[in-house]
Design an enzyme around this catalytic site. Structure first.
Site, PDB file in Angstrom:
ATOM      1  N   ARG A 147      34.145  47.206  53.101  1.00 35.40           N
ATOM      2  CA  ARG A 147      35.426  47.914  53.150  1.00 35.40           C
ATOM      3  C   ARG A 147      36.458  47.033  52.465  1.00 35.40           C
ATOM      4  NH1 ARG A 147      39.345  48.939  58.392  1.00 35.40           N
ATOM      5  NH2 ARG A 147      40.286  46.983  57.660  1.00 35.40           N
ATOM      6  N   TYR A 159      48.275  47.237  56.503  1.00 37.67           N
ATOM      7  CA  TYR A 159      47.172  47.346  57.458  1.00 37.67           C
ATOM      8  C   TYR A 159      45.918  46.700  56.887  1.00 37.67           C
ATOM      9  CZ  TYR A 159      42.912  48.754  59.372  1.00 37.67           C
ATOM     10  OH  TYR A 159      41.652  48.675  59.859  1.00 37.67           O
ATOM     11  N   ASP A 210      39.937  52.311  54.384  1.00 34.57           N
ATOM     12  CA  ASP A 210      40.523  52.881  55.599  1.00 34.57           C
ATOM     13  C   ASP A 210      41.978  53.260  55.330  1.00 34.57           C
ATOM     14  OD1 ASP A 210      40.423  51.786  59.104  1.00 34.57           O
ATOM     15  OD2 ASP A 210      41.266  53.575  58.158  1.00 34.57           O
ATOM     16  N   HIS A 212      43.761  54.711  57.534  1.00 34.47           N
ATOM     17  CA  HIS A 212      44.356  54.429  58.859  1.00 34.47           C
ATOM     18  C   HIS A 212      45.400  55.456  59.284  1.00 34.47           C
ATOM     19  CE1 HIS A 212      45.053  51.441  62.146  1.00 34.47           C
ATOM     20  NE2 HIS A 212      43.794  51.190  61.848  1.00 34.47           N
ATOM     21  N   GLU A 236      38.408  56.596  55.178  1.00 36.49           N
ATOM     22  CA  GLU A 236      38.414  56.696  56.642  1.00 36.49           C
ATOM     23  C   GLU A 236      39.796  57.063  57.150  1.00 36.49           C
ATOM     24  OE1 GLU A 236      37.212  53.036  58.421  1.00 36.49           O
ATOM     25  OE2 GLU A 236      38.233  53.489  60.280  1.00 36.49           O
ATOM     26  N   GLU A 262      37.520  57.038  65.178  1.00 38.74           N
ATOM     27  CA  GLU A 262      37.550  55.846  66.038  1.00 38.74           C
ATOM     28  C   GLU A 262      38.550  55.995  67.177  1.00 38.74           C
ATOM     29  OE1 GLU A 262      38.602  52.906  63.015  1.00 38.74           O
ATOM     30  OE2 GLU A 262      40.432  52.541  64.128  1.00 38.74           O
ATOM     31  N   ARG A 283      33.134  58.542  63.534  1.00 40.08           N
ATOM     32  CA  ARG A 283      33.374  57.137  63.841  1.00 40.08           C
ATOM     33  C   ARG A 283      33.522  56.838  65.337  1.00 40.08           C
ATOM     34  NH1 ARG A 283      33.911  52.846  61.606  1.00 40.08           N
ATOM     35  NH2 ARG A 283      36.041  52.258  62.054  1.00 40.08           N
ATOM     36  N   HIS A 312      32.696  52.864  64.875  1.00 36.97           N
ATOM     37  CA  HIS A 312      33.735  51.835  64.914  1.00 36.97           C
ATOM     38  C   HIS A 312      33.127  50.550  65.479  1.00 36.97           C
ATOM     39  CE1 HIS A 312      37.916  50.771  66.794  1.00 36.97           C
ATOM     40  NE2 HIS A 312      37.788  50.253  65.596  1.00 36.97           N
ATOM     41  N   ASP A 316      37.898  44.444  68.464  1.00 39.29           N
ATOM     42  CA  ASP A 316      38.427  44.825  69.781  1.00 39.29           C
ATOM     43  C   ASP A 316      37.426  45.659  70.572  1.00 39.29           C
ATOM     44  OD1 ASP A 316      39.784  46.330  67.437  1.00 39.29           O
ATOM     45  OD2 ASP A 316      39.672  47.843  69.007  1.00 39.29           O
ATOM     46  N   GLU A 339      30.045  49.644  61.468  1.00 38.11           N
ATOM     47  CA  GLU A 339      31.082  48.655  61.130  1.00 38.11           C
ATOM     48  C   GLU A 339      30.740  47.329  61.787  1.00 38.11           C
ATOM     49  OE1 GLU A 339      34.969  49.783  62.401  1.00 38.11           O
ATOM     50  OE2 GLU A 339      35.947  48.194  61.292  1.00 38.11           O
ATOM     51  N   TRP A 402      50.620  53.758  62.641  1.00 39.15           N
ATOM     52  CA  TRP A 402      50.177  52.427  62.184  1.00 39.15           C
ATOM     53  C   TRP A 402      48.751  52.499  61.709  1.00 39.15           C
ATOM     54  CZ3 TRP A 402      46.248  49.231  64.211  1.00 39.15           C
ATOM     55  CH2 TRP A 402      46.176  47.992  63.552  1.00 39.15           C
TER      56      TRP A 402
HETATM   57  C1  CS2 Z   1      40.245  49.732  62.122  1.00 38.82           C
HETATM   58  C2  CS2 Z   1      40.428  48.965  63.379  1.00 38.82           C
HETATM   59  O1  CS2 Z   1      38.095  48.833  62.153  1.00 38.82           O
HETATM   60  C3  CS2 Z   1      38.794  49.782  61.759  1.00 38.82           C
HETATM   61  O2  CS2 Z   1      38.395  50.736  61.095  1.00 38.82           O
HETATM   62  O3  CS2 Z   1      40.789  51.015  62.124  1.00 38.82           O
HETATM   63  O4  CS2 Z   1      40.630  47.619  63.028  1.00 38.82           O
HETATM   64  C4  CS2 Z   1      41.549  49.416  64.271  1.00 38.82           C
HETATM   65  O5  CS2 Z   1      42.776  49.186  63.618  1.00 38.82           O
HETATM   66  C5  CS2 Z   1      41.478  48.638  65.568  1.00 38.82           C
HETATM   67  O6  CS2 Z   1      40.203  48.773  66.097  1.00 38.82           O
HETATM   68  C6  CS2 Z   1      42.507  49.163  66.548  1.00 38.82           C
HETATM   69  O7  CS2 Z   1      42.335  48.521  67.780  1.00 38.82           O
HETATM   70 MG    MG Z   2      39.625  52.389  61.056  1.00 37.33          MG
END
Ligand code: CS2
Ligand code: MG
Length: 402
Positions: A147, A159, A210, A212, A236, A262, A283, A312, A316, A339, A402
């Site tokens: 990515r 982002y 992404d 986002h 994405e 996600e 996702r 996803h 996190d 991912e 965001w």
């Molecule tokens: C992102 C994430 O991994 C991704 O595709 O969209 O980093 C996302 O921003 C975080 O998981 C949000 O907690």
């Molecule tokens: Mg994402």
């Protein structure tokens, strides 16, 4: 077998994680990931104060009935907090089931359909040249899919690109930071970025990007069309997906494949997207989507419409979720891609695991259950610290996605 005890562990080795541990009268325990980035304690309370009391005494093998009990029995259905809590319980129960039957969880999902799981890495940079360097670095590490996100002039933060030299970590301690956003320079920039990546690395590498949730449907259609010469694996989250019909507009304008989900926590968030074939990859992840019990149904439904999974797998989601995802990914037929944002070393130390990366693929390992553990003693060294995802504002100050 009966559930005798269950409790949560909140720890912060590199970033915050919420883990559920379920113990049984057979001396077998299971782990589930309930991490909801920026809202971890809400899930902790939902589990401790509301769900765990109803778990004690139940048979951990009854994954379907327990799932339905907490989904339908709550009366108030769906939502990220509820489904992350149910997801944590479900993962822990499948972990117990695999351990009790002395077999890896993938054998309970149809067995291995492939040896390894193709994963994609995150390459980024504050400008195109830096991003290209990071693509080269991850290609060197063996990734077949990468990515690519990069900064561009006109915005101070973007982002997917770390502010400093450190890793990109989607959460910051303290109150939410505010980031700028401007669509027009972004739409001009991304096709230039991918023209450079293809020029430098050729056609073989799978490339992903992404958006986002930041574009309108017609902007996403424009971007997808302008990226067609670069044959992306997917774009994405091109637009916020509450209005699933938005994706019909995108689909009418471009053949660039689309991935979304996600932030979904129920198959109902994707029902129209799938049955109209408005997307190509789903996702949703196991923790946020309600666990293996829920996502197996979602993946089987998606398979009817040529939609594949692309779970996803950001940092996190804990190694417990990554382990479960790899068991799921290696077994289901309509697997697409996974991912892979490697966790920090301290995270891996707190969550020792059997899965491993090799030459662009990941392998769940063959330990019974999910093949991941939690070092509770070590976890104590990393107390929880409230952290938030950033918020984003357009240059005129309007709050945006965001
Ligand atoms: C992102 C994430 O991994 C991704 O595709 O969209 O980093 C996302 O921003 C975080 O998981 C949000 O907690
Ligand atoms: Mg994402």
């Amino acid at each position: 077998m009966k559930i005798t005890n269950a409790y949560i562990n909140v720890t912060s080795p590199g970033r915050n994680f919420l883990t559920l541990k379920i113990e049984t009268d057979a001396g077998i325990y299971g782990l589930g990931d309930g991490t909801l980035n920026g809202r971890e304690l809400a899930v902790a309370s939902y589990l401790s104060d509301h769900l765990i009391p109803c778990l004690i005494g139940r048979d951990p093998f009854q994954t379907e009935d327990i799932w339905q009990y907490f989904y339908r029995g709550a009366y108030w259905r769906r939502g990220p907090v509820t489904m992350a809590a149910i997801g944590a319980i479900d993962l822990a129960l499948w972990d117990i089931k695999g351990k009790a039957l002395n077999t890896p969880v993938y054998n309970l999902l149809g067995g291995r359909s492939r040896e390894g799981v193709m994963v994609y890495a995150h390459a980024n940079g504050k400008d195109i040249d830096r991003a290209l360097e990071d693509v080269a670095h991850h290609k060197e590490l063996g990734y077949k899919a990468i990515r690519v996100q990069s900064g561009f002039s006109g915005l101070s933060t973007v982002y997917g690109v770390p502010k400093g030299s450190g890793r990109y970590e989607p959460a910051e301690r303290g109150l939410p930071s505010e980031q700028d956003w401007a669509t027009e320079p972004y739409l001009r920039h991304v096709p230039v970025l991918f023209a450079r990546v293809r020029e430098e690395f050729g056609e073989e590498l799978h490339l992903l990007h992404d958006c986002h949730h930041r574009l309108t449907p017609i902007e996403a259609g424009r971007l997808g069309k302008e990226l067609e010469p670069f044959h992306l694996f997917w774009i994405e989250d091109p637009t916020p997906a509450e209005l699933q019909d938005s994706f019909r507009i995108i689909r009418e304008h471009t053949t660039t494949p689309i991935a979304v989900g996600e932030v979904f926590n129920s198959i109902w968030d994707a029902h129209d997207l799938i049955r109209n074939q408005w997307i190509d990859y789903l996702r949703m992840t196991l923790t946020h989507g309600g666990g293996i019990t829920a996502l197996k149904k979602a993946a089987d439904f998606a398979a009817l419409y040529h939609v594949r999974t692309g779970f996803h797998g950001a940092t996190d989601l804990s190694p417990v979720c990554m382990a479960a995802a790899l068991h799921f990914d290696v077994a289901i037929h309509n697997f697409g891609i996974q991912e892979h944002m490697p966790h920090a070393d301290e995270t891996d130390a707190v969550f020792p695991h059997h899965y491993f990366f090799k030459d662009g693929y990941m392998f769940p390992g063959d330990a019974p259950g999910l093949g991941v553990d939690l070092d509770e003693k070590l976890a104590e060294k990393y107390p929880y610290q409230r952290a938030y995802l950033p918020v984003s504002r357009k240059l005129d100050g309007t709050l945006t996605d965001w």
